[in-house]
Enzyme design. Structure first.
Site, PDB file in Angstrom:
ATOM      1  N   THR A 138       0.827  -1.206   0.000  1.00 31.24           N
ATOM      2  CA  THR A 138       0.000   0.000   0.000  1.00 31.24           C
ATOM      3  C   THR A 138       0.860   1.256   0.000  1.00 31.24           C
ATOM      4  O   THR A 138       1.818   1.353   0.778  1.00 31.24           O
ATOM      5  CB  THR A 138      -0.910  -0.001   1.241  1.00 31.24           C
ATOM      6  OG1 THR A 138      -1.825  -1.099   1.173  1.00 31.24           O
ATOM      7  CG2 THR A 138      -1.697   1.289   1.349  1.00 31.24           C
ATOM      8  N   SER A 139       0.525   2.230  -0.856  1.00 29.72           N
ATOM      9  CA  SER A 139       1.218   3.512  -0.936  1.00 29.72           C
ATOM     10  C   SER A 139       2.704   3.283  -1.223  1.00 29.72           C
ATOM     11  O   SER A 139       3.056   2.817  -2.302  1.00 29.72           O
ATOM     12  CB  SER A 139       0.982   4.306   0.345  1.00 29.72           C
ATOM     13  OG  SER A 139       1.441   5.633   0.210  1.00 29.72           O
ATOM     14  N   SER A 140       3.599   3.590  -0.295  1.00 33.93           N
ATOM     15  CA  SER A 140       5.015   3.291  -0.498  1.00 33.93           C
ATOM     16  C   SER A 140       5.204   1.804  -0.798  1.00 33.93           C
ATOM     17  O   SER A 140       6.040   1.425  -1.626  1.00 33.93           O
ATOM     18  CB  SER A 140       5.816   3.688   0.741  1.00 33.93           C
ATOM     19  OG  SER A 140       7.170   3.353   0.595  1.00 33.93           O
ATOM     20  N   TYR A 162      -1.302  -1.103  -4.406  1.00 34.36           N
ATOM     21  CA  TYR A 162      -2.355  -0.159  -4.038  1.00 34.36           C
ATOM     22  C   TYR A 162      -1.807   1.258  -3.919  1.00 34.36           C
ATOM     23  O   TYR A 162      -0.878   1.506  -3.133  1.00 34.36           O
ATOM     24  CB  TYR A 162      -2.989  -0.571  -2.709  1.00 34.36           C
ATOM     25  CG  TYR A 162      -3.784  -1.853  -2.766  1.00 34.36           C
ATOM     26  CD1 TYR A 162      -5.157  -1.834  -2.984  1.00 34.36           C
ATOM     27  CD2 TYR A 162      -3.166  -3.086  -2.614  1.00 34.36           C
ATOM     28  CE1 TYR A 162      -5.899  -3.006  -3.040  1.00 34.36           C
ATOM     29  CE2 TYR A 162      -3.898  -4.274  -2.663  1.00 34.36           C
ATOM     30  CZ  TYR A 162      -5.258  -4.226  -2.876  1.00 34.36           C
ATOM     31  OH  TYR A 162      -5.983  -5.397  -2.928  1.00 34.36           O
ATOM     32  N   HIS A 279      -6.537   8.523  -0.646  1.00 33.65           N
ATOM     33  CA  HIS A 279      -5.318   7.768  -0.365  1.00 33.65           C
ATOM     34  C   HIS A 279      -5.469   7.100   1.013  1.00 33.65           C
ATOM     35  O   HIS A 279      -5.537   7.810   2.031  1.00 33.65           O
ATOM     36  CB  HIS A 279      -4.121   8.715  -0.362  1.00 33.65           C
ATOM     37  CG  HIS A 279      -2.797   8.032  -0.399  1.00 33.65           C
ATOM     38  ND1 HIS A 279      -2.279   7.488  -1.555  1.00 33.65           N
ATOM     39  CD2 HIS A 279      -1.881   7.797   0.563  1.00 33.65           C
ATOM     40  CE1 HIS A 279      -1.103   6.959  -1.300  1.00 33.65           C
ATOM     41  NE2 HIS A 279      -0.838   7.132  -0.011  1.00 33.65           N
TER      42      HIS A 279
END
Length: 294
Positions: A138-140, A162, A279
Site C-alpha cells: 500500500t502507498s510506499s 495499491y 489515499h
C-alpha cells in the site's frame, strides 16, 4: 560431565532457522541485508506442501507488524496454507526506497535487494514453491510492489499494488518519503510513453530475457496525495512491457464505485479505478489471492 559434543549440539540447534507457526515472528538473520531492513514472517499452523509466499509491504510511516494487523492475509493463510512476509523499512520515515540506483538495480544493494534475500530465505527454510512468490503493498508499499516486479522478475510471479506509482517514477529523487522526495512523481507529473516506461523497466535488469510478473494496480480518483494520474503511468508502463492494449471497462467490479480496466487477455495486467476513494484504496485480499492463483 558436560562434553564438547554437548556444546556442539547446542550450537547446532541455535543455528537452525526459527520455525514457529501460527504467529508473527521476527527473523534476526536471513542473509545479506544491505539497508538493514527488518523481517517478520507469518507461517500458519497448517502449512501447505510447497507453500506460496506473499511479500506484504507497509505504507510510509508504517511497520511490518502494523501491516500484519491491518490486513487479512494471516487469517486467509490459516485456511490457504501460504506464508506471509511482513518486512519493515527503518529509514526515510519508514518509507521504502524506490528512488536510488541501488534499489532500482537487480542485486544492486538497495531495499529491493534485502527483500529479495527475505524471499530466498523463506523459499529455502520452508521449502516453498519458488514459482509462487507474490508481492503486494500500500502507498510506499505499492510503489515497491512495482519495483520488485521490475527489478526481480525472476523471483516474483505476480504483484498487486495499491495507490502506488510506476517503477522508476521516483528515480533520481533524493528520497522516497513525502518529506524527502522530489514532488514531481507523487504529483502525477512524471509522464512517459509506454515505450519509454518499458525501457525504464528493462534497464533495471538488462540481462533478463524471461517473462515479467503478472501485475494488477489500484488507485482512487480522489487521491490527492499520490495523485490519480499515476495510475495512467502504471498502465502505460506495464502495457508497454507486455505489449498489450486496453480492451474494456467492467463497472462495479469488484464492488460498487470501482471500475475494472481489462487489458489484453486480462491475464498479464489489470487495473482498478476507485471512484471517490482517496489515499489509500482499501486492500482487497480476496481479489489479490484470486489474481495470485492461491
Amino acid at each position: 560431565m558436560i562434553t564438547s559434543n554437548y556444546f556442539q549440539g547446542i550450537f547446532a540447534l541455535a543455528s537452525l532457522p526459527l520455525l514457529v507457526h501460527g504467529d508473527l515472528v521476527k527473523v534476526a538473520d536471513f542473509g545479506p541485508n544491505p539497508t538493514k531492513l527488518e523481517m517478520n514472517i507469518y507461517v500458519p499452523t497448517k502449512l501447505a506442501a510447497k507453500p506460496s509466499i506473499i511479500l506484504a509491504l507497509h505504507p510510509c510511516g508504517g511497520t511490518g507488524p502494523g501491516y500484519y494487523k491491518q490486513t487479512k492475509y494471516p487469517q486467509l493463510a490459516d485456511t490457504g496454507g501460504f506464508i506471509v512476509i511482513y518486512p519493515s523499512a527503518n529509514h526515510d520515515n519508514n518509507c521504502w526506497d524506490v528512488a536510488s540506483t541501488k534499489t532500482l538495480t537487480h542485486n544492486g544493494g538497495g531495499d529491493s535487494n534485502g527483500l529479495a534475500t527475505m524471499i530466498n530465505y523463506t523459499v529455502s527454510t520452508y521449502k516453498a514453491d519458488p514459482k509462487k512468490v507474490f508481492v503486494t503493498g500500500t502507498s510506499s508499499g505499492g510503489m515497491m510492489t512495482n519495483v520488485m516486479c521490475a527489478v526481480y522478475p525472476d523471483l516474483i510471479a505476480a504483484g498487486s499494488g495499491y495507490s502506488g506509482v510506476a517503477a522508476g517514477c521516483l528515480a533520481g529523487s533524493p528520497g522516497s518519503s513525502p518529506q524527502s522526495a522530489t514532488p514531481t512523481c507523487a504529483d502525477g507529473k512524471v509522464n512517459k510513453t509506454p515505450a519509454q516506461w518499458t525501457s525504464v523497466v528493462k534497464a533495471m535488469y538488462p540481462e533478463y530475457n524471461g517473462t515479467y510478473p503478472r501485475v494488477q494496480v489500484w488507485h482512487g480518483t480522489a487521491d490527492n496525495f499520490v495523485n490519480y494520474p499515476n495510475l495512467a503511468e502504471e498502465i502505460k508502463e506495464w502495457t508497454g512491457v507486455f505489449g498489450i492494449s486496453f480492451v474494456k471497462n467492467v463497472t462495479g467490479e469488484p464492488q460498487s464505485g470501482y471500475t475494472h480496466m481489462v487489458f489484453g487477455d486480462g491475464e498479464q495486467f489489470t487495473a482498478y479505478s476507485a471512484a471517490g476513494v482517496g489515499h489509500t484504496v482499501p486492500v482487497h485480499e480476496s481479489v489479490d489471492l484470486k489474481w495470485f492463483g492461491i
